[in-house]
Scaffold this motif. Structure first.
Motif, PDB file in Angstrom:
ATOM      1  N   ARG A 172     -60.057 -46.859  25.515  1.00  0.00           N
ATOM      2  CA  ARG A 172     -61.259 -46.077  25.560  1.00  0.00           C
ATOM      3  C   ARG A 172     -61.674 -45.767  26.846  1.00  0.00           C
ATOM      4  N   ALA A 173     -61.417 -46.555  27.894  1.00  0.00           N
ATOM      5  CA  ALA A 173     -61.909 -46.341  29.067  1.00  0.00           C
ATOM      6  C   ALA A 173     -61.325 -45.356  29.707  1.00  0.00           C
ATOM      7  N   ARG A 174     -60.262 -44.479  29.384  1.00  0.00           N
ATOM      8  CA  ARG A 174     -59.834 -43.372  29.974  1.00  0.00           C
ATOM      9  C   ARG A 174     -61.164 -42.006  30.094  1.00  0.00           C
ATOM     10  N   MET A 175     -61.873 -42.116  28.798  1.00  0.00           N
ATOM     11  CA  MET A 175     -62.881 -41.194  28.994  1.00  0.00           C
ATOM     12  C   MET A 175     -63.853 -41.246  29.944  1.00  0.00           C
ATOM     13  N   PHE A 176     -64.109 -42.476  30.642  1.00  0.00           N
ATOM     14  CA  PHE A 176     -64.889 -42.531  31.690  1.00  0.00           C
ATOM     15  C   PHE A 176     -64.414 -42.134  33.161  1.00  0.00           C
ATOM     16  N   GLU A 177     -62.981 -41.704  33.191  1.00  0.00           N
ATOM     17  CA  GLU A 177     -62.418 -41.309  34.247  1.00  0.00           C
ATOM     18  C   GLU A 177     -62.696 -42.062  35.454  1.00  0.00           C
ATOM     19  N   ASP A 178     -63.346 -41.499  36.712  1.00  0.00           N
ATOM     20  CA  ASP A 178     -63.316 -42.025  37.943  1.00  0.00           C
ATOM     21  C   ASP A 178     -64.359 -43.037  37.756  1.00  0.00           C
ATOM     22  N   LYS A 179     -65.235 -43.186  36.844  1.00  0.00           N
ATOM     23  CA  LYS A 179     -66.245 -44.293  36.893  1.00  0.00           C
ATOM     24  C   LYS A 179     -65.695 -45.693  36.916  1.00  0.00           C
ATOM     25  N   THR A 180     -64.382 -45.623  36.372  1.00  0.00           N
ATOM     26  CA  THR A 180     -63.664 -46.890  36.148  1.00  0.00           C
ATOM     27  C   THR A 180     -63.030 -47.363  37.379  1.00  0.00           C
ATOM     28  N   LYS A 181     -62.979 -46.450  38.416  1.00  0.00           N
ATOM     29  CA  LYS A 181     -62.740 -46.928  39.631  1.00  0.00           C
ATOM     30  C   LYS A 181     -63.637 -48.068  40.229  1.00  0.00           C
ATOM     31  N   GLU A 182     -64.737 -47.928  39.848  1.00  0.00           N
ATOM     32  CA  GLU A 182     -65.807 -48.833  40.464  1.00  0.00           C
ATOM     33  C   GLU A 182     -65.923 -50.283  39.507  1.00  0.00           C
ATOM     34  N   LEU A 183     -65.102 -50.182  38.421  1.00  0.00           N
ATOM     35  CA  LEU A 183     -65.462 -51.286  37.542  1.00  0.00           C
ATOM     36  C   LEU A 183     -64.160 -52.261  37.505  1.00  0.00           C
ATOM     37  N   ASP A 184     -64.389 -53.398  37.176  1.00  0.00           N
ATOM     38  CA  ASP A 184     -63.305 -54.190  36.773  1.00  0.00           C
ATOM     39  C   ASP A 184     -62.852 -54.018  35.392  1.00  0.00           C
ATOM     40  N   ASP A 185     -61.571 -54.144  35.039  1.00  0.00           N
ATOM     41  CA  ASP A 185     -60.998 -54.078  33.718  1.00  0.00           C
ATOM     42  C   ASP A 185     -61.538 -55.376  33.062  1.00  0.00           C
ATOM     43  N   PRO A 186     -62.018 -55.235  32.005  1.00  0.00           N
ATOM     44  CA  PRO A 186     -62.654 -56.495  31.102  1.00  0.00           C
ATOM     45  C   PRO A 186     -61.860 -57.522  30.896  1.00  0.00           C
ATOM     46  N   GLY A 187     -60.573 -57.161  30.615  1.00  0.00           N
ATOM     47  CA  GLY A 187     -59.466 -58.352  30.359  1.00  0.00           C
ATOM     48  C   GLY A 187     -59.207 -58.841  31.552  1.00  0.00           C
ATOM     49  N   MET A 188     -58.916 -58.096  32.713  1.00  0.00           N
ATOM     50  CA  MET A 188     -58.638 -58.722  33.931  1.00  0.00           C
ATOM     51  C   MET A 188     -59.757 -59.662  34.268  1.00  0.00           C
ATOM     52  N   LEU A 189     -60.943 -59.435  34.374  1.00  0.00           N
ATOM     53  CA  LEU A 189     -62.088 -60.013  34.614  1.00  0.00           C
ATOM     54  C   LEU A 189     -62.326 -61.302  33.719  1.00  0.00           C
ATOM     55  N   ALA A 190     -61.834 -61.346  32.603  1.00  0.00           N
ATOM     56  CA  ALA A 190     -62.055 -62.430  31.714  1.00  0.00           C
ATOM     57  C   ALA A 190     -61.008 -63.612  31.849  1.00  0.00           C
ATOM     58  N   LEU A 191     -59.898 -62.904  32.247  1.00  0.00           N
ATOM     59  CA  LEU A 191     -58.619 -63.864  32.656  1.00  0.00           C
ATOM     60  C   LEU A 191     -58.953 -64.554  33.826  1.00  0.00           C
ATOM     61  N   SER A 192     -59.392 -63.892  34.823  1.00  0.00           N
ATOM     62  CA  SER A 192     -59.994 -64.550  36.203  1.00  0.00           C
ATOM     63  C   SER A 192     -61.004 -65.551  36.039  1.00  0.00           C
ATOM     64  N   LYS A 193     -62.130 -65.352  35.276  1.00  0.00           N
ATOM     65  CA  LYS A 193     -63.046 -66.120  34.734  1.00  0.00           C
ATOM     66  C   LYS A 193     -62.318 -67.509  34.084  1.00  0.00           C
ATOM     67  N   LEU A 194     -61.794 -67.172  33.385  1.00  0.00           N
ATOM     68  CA  LEU A 194     -61.041 -68.482  32.454  1.00  0.00           C
ATOM     69  C   LEU A 194     -60.193 -69.182  33.171  1.00  0.00           C
ATOM     70  N   SER A 195     -59.420 -68.520  34.110  1.00  0.00           N
ATOM     71  CA  SER A 195     -58.591 -69.143  34.927  1.00  0.00           C
ATOM     72  C   SER A 195     -59.217 -70.148  35.895  1.00  0.00           C
ATOM     73  N   GLU A 196     -60.434 -69.947  36.077  1.00  0.00           N
ATOM     74  CA  GLU A 196     -61.008 -71.164  36.974  1.00  0.00           C
ATOM     75  C   GLU A 196     -61.292 -72.416  36.472  1.00  0.00           C
ATOM     76  N   VAL A 197     -61.152 -72.650  35.019  1.00  0.00           N
ATOM     77  CA  VAL A 197     -60.924 -73.761  34.420  1.00  0.00           C
ATOM     78  C   VAL A 197     -59.691 -74.339  34.071  1.00  0.00           C
ATOM     79  N   PHE A 198     -58.707 -73.792  34.450  1.00  0.00           N
ATOM     80  CA  PHE A 198     -57.387 -74.283  34.001  1.00  0.00           C
ATOM     81  C   PHE A 198     -56.875 -75.780  34.577  1.00  0.00           C
TER      82      PHE A 198
END
Length: 198
Positions: A172-198
């Protein structure tokens, strides 16, 4: 060495982190999607933690329990991807009580293949697949005395930084086009946050 006690400890820590990051995950997802990523992750991890007493020395049994937990508690596309990844990892680890470096590389490979097949995504689309690719490459480059928690944490942050300024090219993110350039992908962000406690 990855085994049953380590796995139990990891999932206890992941649940605590999911609770802390619940609003952050939902907010990040809400900018380009349904805003339910925090719900999906928390519900799945809570169900896994409710079943930790069923974990066995055979890691394949444990990963199948994790898969079933996400199937039971999540109807979202992200939750389904996680469930299938756990299921495929379970099949690969049948009869194994411990994982060595090669097994961990194999686990990441299986997760990536599952996400590519089920999620119809490819490397460069700016998704969790790209974060896993960074982890995989760093695992292959570092074979001796690996600090796995630190490698996962640094790799996922490296991936987030590498995709700053790039568009998300799938979902669905494709609809937002260039706006997503400034945003982290939510899944990537989640994995990064969760990996802090591995």
């Amino acid at each position: 060495m990855f085994n049953k006690p380590v796995m139990i400890n990891v999932f206890k820590n992941l649940l605590l982190q999911a609770k802390k990051s619940y609003d952050e995950f939902n907010t990040a997802d809400g900018k380009i999607g349904d805003g339910d990523l925090g719900i999906t992750i928390l519900n799945g991890l809570e169900e896994i933690n409710n079943n930790l007493d069923k974990f066995k020395d055979d890691l394949s049994i444990n990963f199948m329990l994790c898969s079933q937990a996400f199937v039971k508690k999540s109807g979202s596309s992200f939750g389904t991807l996680i469930a299938f990844a756990f299921m495929n990892i379970s099949k690969e680890l049948k009869g194994k009580n411990t994982c060595d470096h090669g097994d961990i590389i194999n686990i990441i490979n299986i997760a990536m293949e599952t996400i590519q097949e089920r999620g119809k995504t490819k490397l460069g689309d700016k998704t969790i697949l790209d974060s896993l690719s960074f982890i995989l490459n760093n695992l292959k480059e570092n074979k001796n005395n690996v600090n796995y928690p630190e490698l996962f944490k640094s790799s996922t942050k490296e991936a987030l930084n590498a995709f700053k300024g790039k568009k998300i090219l799938i979902g669905r993110a494709r609809m937002f086009e260039d706006k997503t350039k400034e945003l982290d992908d939510p899944g990537m962000l989640a994995l990064s946050k969760l990996s802090e406690v591995f």
